[in-house]
Design an enzyme around this catalytic site. Sequence first.
Site, PDB file in Angstrom:
ATOM      1  N   GLN A 106     -21.210  11.646  -3.712  1.00  0.00           N
ATOM      2  CA  GLN A 106     -21.594  12.577  -4.778  1.00  0.00           C
ATOM      3  C   GLN A 106     -23.053  12.343  -5.181  1.00  0.00           C
ATOM      4  O   GLN A 106     -23.453  11.208  -5.437  1.00  0.00           O
ATOM      5  CB  GLN A 106     -20.647  12.386  -5.976  1.00  0.00           C
ATOM      6  CG  GLN A 106     -20.843  13.367  -7.099  1.00  0.00           C
ATOM      7  CD  GLN A 106     -20.493  14.808  -6.711  1.00  0.00           C
ATOM      8  OE1 GLN A 106     -19.542  15.061  -6.000  1.00  0.00           O
ATOM      9  NE2 GLN A 106     -21.303  15.733  -7.174  1.00  0.00           N
ATOM     10  N   LYS A 118     -12.625  17.852  -7.352  1.00  0.00           N
ATOM     11  CA  LYS A 118     -12.398  17.763  -5.903  1.00  0.00           C
ATOM     12  C   LYS A 118     -11.099  17.029  -5.622  1.00  0.00           C
ATOM     13  O   LYS A 118     -10.307  17.422  -4.765  1.00  0.00           O
ATOM     14  CB  LYS A 118     -13.583  17.054  -5.223  1.00  0.00           C
ATOM     15  CG  LYS A 118     -14.820  17.924  -5.149  1.00  0.00           C
ATOM     16  CD  LYS A 118     -16.042  17.157  -4.675  1.00  0.00           C
ATOM     17  CE  LYS A 118     -17.293  18.028  -4.789  1.00  0.00           C
ATOM     18  NZ  LYS A 118     -18.539  17.285  -4.557  1.00  0.00           N
ATOM     19  N   ASP A 127     -19.236  17.057   4.169  1.00  0.00           N
ATOM     20  CA  ASP A 127     -20.199  17.893   3.446  1.00  0.00           C
ATOM     21  C   ASP A 127     -21.142  18.582   4.440  1.00  0.00           C
ATOM     22  O   ASP A 127     -21.839  19.526   4.080  1.00  0.00           O
ATOM     23  CB  ASP A 127     -21.041  17.035   2.483  1.00  0.00           C
ATOM     24  CG  ASP A 127     -20.559  17.138   1.036  1.00  0.00           C
ATOM     25  OD1 ASP A 127     -19.890  18.133   0.702  1.00  0.00           O
ATOM     26  OD2 ASP A 127     -20.869  16.221   0.246  1.00  0.00           O
TER      27      ASP A 127
END
Length: 301
Positions: free
Chosen positions: A96, A52, A119
């Site tokens: 994460q 990422k 997200d």
Amino acid sequence: MGAEIIDGKQTAAEIRASLKQQIEAFDGEDMPVLSVVRVGDDDAGRVYVRNKKKAAEEVGIGCEILEFAGSIGENALLESVAELNDNPHINGIIVQQPLPKQINPQKILEAISPDKDVDGFGALNIGKTALKESGAVLAATPKGIIRLLDKYCGDLRGKHAVIIGRSNIVGRPLALLLLNRDCTVTVCHSKTQDLPKISRTADILIAACGCPKMVQKDWIKPGAAVIDVGINRDENGKLCGDVDFDTVKENAGFITPVPGGVGPMTVAMLLENTWEAYKKQQTGQTSSCCCGHHHCHCGHH
Ligand code: NDP
């Protein structure tokens, strides 16, 4: 006749190139910045975070990784998230997964400001998606899947979409997005009876269950679009999806490979969400509070 391969790698590269151009052309005060929080020693998580960061920096998005020991307490992690929320130089925040057992993941996700929740996993963004309200940050993996379907499969209206999996990060938000696009949606899970039979009625079949090569050729309506979200290891330790690609591609009309299908699109959509969050924050179009109103009514500050 074999299926057309849905090239997620190429599509994601095109999206990143377009983002790069837009970011270079934008006359902002500073660059967009994504903050990635990672906890503990999960190796897969470490690889995802590294990917990422690399992808973000290539398009001109700064990426700051905050790493914590696996022993960190929930309150300490919540405090860090609160600091990131208050930091005007940070435009997007992701945490994460997986998180260690002592930490309730949903509690951490809910602590992220909805404007920085790139997200799109928080209750406000999922709720806005469910209500088909404008301004929702769409969950990255489902958003990427819709992009692929739009590019390869034409009009989605009236199609029967069958989703295998109902997780908060894939199956559930994807069902909402497909419903918003006028599909007829069936959501299957581990208690569903006769999955092959239901799958055979799908014009669009999405496998997101984490079961290596479970979906078989005789589960597929000829010509159907098959989207494989799974990231698993097969019996030889080789990366594979939830679909038995080699046989299913003989019946499907369109199919995503693993790797090179949904995975790169998830990262591209995360970057796009960060870019959109940055633009909104630069132009002051943010919801000032967890209540989601520009002029806050909820009393939380
Ligand atoms: P979860 O484990 O959170 O959810 C799995 C879902 O599949 C659950 O709803 C479960 O049902 C259902 N399920 C499990 N086994 C079966 C079965 N035998 N038959 C029918 N349904 C079943 O997984 P995630 O949604 O997080 O991830 C799914 C897969 O996608 C994983 O392989 C993951 O690595 C991958 N993934 C890939 C991403 C990408 O960018 N490519 C992004 C996110 C995930 P129940 O609810 O009843 O338990």
